[in-house]
Design a protein around this motif. Structure first.
Motif, PDB file in Angstrom:
ATOM      1  N   GLU A 259       0.830  -1.206   0.000  1.00  0.00           N
ATOM      2  CA  GLU A 259       0.000   0.000   0.000  1.00  0.00           C
ATOM      3  C   GLU A 259       0.865   1.258   0.000  1.00  0.00           C
ATOM      4  N   SER A 260       1.947   1.233   0.752  1.00  0.00           N
ATOM      5  CA  SER A 260       2.854   2.380   0.794  1.00  0.00           C
ATOM      6  C   SER A 260       3.506   2.609  -0.566  1.00  0.00           C
ATOM      7  N   LEU A 261       3.957   1.537  -1.199  1.00  0.00           N
ATOM      8  CA  LEU A 261       4.568   1.670  -2.526  1.00  0.00           C
ATOM      9  C   LEU A 261       3.565   2.200  -3.545  1.00  0.00           C
ATOM     10  N   LEU A 262       2.340   1.727  -3.481  1.00  0.00           N
ATOM     11  CA  LEU A 262       1.312   2.231  -4.393  1.00  0.00           C
ATOM     12  C   LEU A 262       1.046   3.712  -4.152  1.00  0.00           C
ATOM     13  N   ALA A 263       0.961   4.099  -2.893  1.00  0.00           N
ATOM     14  CA  ALA A 263       0.714   5.505  -2.568  1.00  0.00           C
ATOM     15  C   ALA A 263       1.868   6.388  -3.046  1.00  0.00           C
ATOM     16  N   GLN A 264       3.097   5.896  -2.934  1.00  0.00           N
ATOM     17  CA  GLN A 264       4.251   6.675  -3.367  1.00  0.00           C
ATOM     18  C   GLN A 264       4.316   6.812  -4.884  1.00  0.00           C
ATOM     19  N   SER A 265       3.694   5.883  -5.594  1.00  0.00           N
ATOM     20  CA  SER A 265       3.778   5.911  -7.054  1.00  0.00           C
ATOM     21  C   SER A 265       2.659   6.721  -7.704  1.00  0.00           C
ATOM     22  N   ARG A 266       1.732   7.213  -6.920  1.00  0.00           N
ATOM     23  CA  ARG A 266       0.617   7.985  -7.481  1.00  0.00           C
ATOM     24  C   ARG A 266       1.005   9.442  -7.653  1.00  0.00           C
ATOM     25  N   TRP A 267       0.532  10.018  -8.730  1.00  0.00           N
ATOM     26  CA  TRP A 267       0.703  11.451  -8.947  1.00  0.00           C
ATOM     27  C   TRP A 267      -0.392  12.164  -8.190  1.00  0.00           C
ATOM     28  N   GLU A 268      -0.063  13.283  -7.641  1.00  0.00           N
ATOM     29  CA  GLU A 268      -1.057  14.101  -6.945  1.00  0.00           C
ATOM     30  C   GLU A 268      -1.079  15.471  -7.582  1.00  0.00           C
ATOM     31  N   PRO A 269      -2.143  16.100  -7.855  1.00  0.00           N
ATOM     32  CA  PRO A 269      -3.477  15.530  -7.693  1.00  0.00           C
ATOM     33  C   PRO A 269      -3.749  14.471  -8.753  1.00  0.00           C
ATOM     34  N   GLY A 270      -4.630  13.563  -8.430  1.00  0.00           N
ATOM     35  CA  GLY A 270      -4.982  12.487  -9.340  1.00  0.00           C
ATOM     36  C   GLY A 270      -6.274  12.771 -10.073  1.00  0.00           C
ATOM     37  N   LEU A 271      -6.445  12.095 -11.177  1.00  0.00           N
ATOM     38  CA  LEU A 271      -7.671  12.220 -11.956  1.00  0.00           C
ATOM     39  C   LEU A 271      -8.724  11.319 -11.325  1.00  0.00           C
ATOM     40  N   ARG A 272      -9.781  11.920 -10.832  1.00  0.00           N
ATOM     41  CA  ARG A 272     -10.862  11.164 -10.197  1.00  0.00           C
ATOM     42  C   ARG A 272     -11.994  10.859 -11.163  1.00  0.00           C
ATOM     43  N   GLY A 273     -12.147  11.682 -12.159  1.00  0.00           N
ATOM     44  CA  GLY A 273     -13.238  11.465 -13.099  1.00  0.00           C
ATOM     45  C   GLY A 273     -13.051  12.294 -14.353  1.00  0.00           C
ATOM     46  N   LEU A 274     -13.726  11.874 -15.401  1.00  0.00           N
ATOM     47  CA  LEU A 274     -13.655  12.565 -16.673  1.00  0.00           C
ATOM     48  C   LEU A 274     -15.009  12.412 -17.343  1.00  0.00           C
ATOM     49  N   SER A 275     -15.526  13.501 -17.855  1.00  0.00           N
ATOM     50  CA  SER A 275     -16.754  13.428 -18.640  1.00  0.00           C
ATOM     51  C   SER A 275     -16.571  14.328 -19.860  1.00  0.00           C
ATOM     52  N   TRP A 276     -17.262  13.978 -20.923  1.00  0.00           N
ATOM     53  CA  TRP A 276     -17.112  14.765 -22.143  1.00  0.00           C
ATOM     54  C   TRP A 276     -18.402  14.701 -22.953  1.00  0.00           C
ATOM     55  N   ARG A 277     -18.487  15.654 -23.858  1.00  0.00           N
ATOM     56  CA  ARG A 277     -19.609  15.666 -24.796  1.00  0.00           C
ATOM     57  C   ARG A 277     -19.179  16.505 -25.998  1.00  0.00           C
ATOM     58  N   VAL A 278     -19.926  16.344 -27.074  1.00  0.00           N
ATOM     59  CA  VAL A 278     -19.689  17.140 -28.278  1.00  0.00           C
ATOM     60  C   VAL A 278     -20.938  17.977 -28.519  1.00  0.00           C
ATOM     61  N   ASP A 279     -20.732  19.271 -28.640  1.00  0.00           N
ATOM     62  CA  ASP A 279     -21.839  20.198 -28.895  1.00  0.00           C
ATOM     63  C   ASP A 279     -21.727  20.737 -30.317  1.00  0.00           C
TER      64      ASP A 279
END
Length: 189
Positions: free
Chosen positions: A107-127
């Protein structure tokens, strides 16, 4: 009794090394570990033990060894000659230690390898734009992208991006270039 004390000291050493390597405890120094756990050992002998245990722990953690892998690795280490191997007692201590600490270290290694801030969500549309009064050409489609960014334990922030067709094509080209670079590096390894 001396054997029990030696096993406790070795477990303390492994714990100290793990605290420094994986839990960012800068107050746990090599000198502190020698003074508290192995004061009877000459400095060079302790340094060799510390480096050997540190190297073994890093190898075990990097590979995220399961029980079978760990036992095979430690068996090979006990068979090594000339100072690079470990004793049966050291192998047993490493095995007990890793079984109790594997999840936390991972868990520590995973936490150290994450970029902060992280991408929590993405939404898109075409208008599609509509023409305003007196405007002959409304323009082409527009892609709207909303990114939800955040740090652990904090509220999200939102970033909205707007792309016309040429910007979408540029973005896709850049992403393709990045993928080619990653593939090139992955195939060389």
């Amino acid at each position: 009794m001396a054997e029990v004390d030696a096993a406790k000291s070795l477990m303390g050493l492994l714990n100290g090394i793990t605290q420094k390597l994986y839990y960012d405890r800068s107050d746990v120094t090599e000198e502190l570990l020698r003074r508290e756990l192995f004061a009877h050992l000459p400095h060079e002998e302790f340094r060799a033990l510390h480096e050997r245990m540190r190297g073994l722990l890093k190898s075990i953690a990097t590979a995220d060894m399961d029980h079978a892998q760990l036992e095979a690795f430690l068996t090979a280490q006990t068979r090594r000659q000339a100072g690079g191997g470990v004793t049966a007692e050291q192998a047993a201590a490493l095995s007990r230690f890793w079984k109790s600490q594997r999840v936390r270290v991972r868990e520590s290694l995973l936490a150290q390898s994450r970029w902060e801030p992280g991408l929590r969500g993405l939404s898109w549309r075409v208008d599609l734009r509509t023409a305003a009064r007196g405007e002959a050409d409304p323009g082409g489609p527009v892609a709207l992208v909303e990114l939800e960014l955040g740090r652990a334990g904090q509220d999200s922030q939102f970033v909205c991006l707007e792309f016309d067709e040429s910007k979408v094509n540029q973005l896709l080209k850049k992403m393709s270039d990045i993928q080619e670079s990653i593939d090139g590096i992955a195939h060389r390894s």
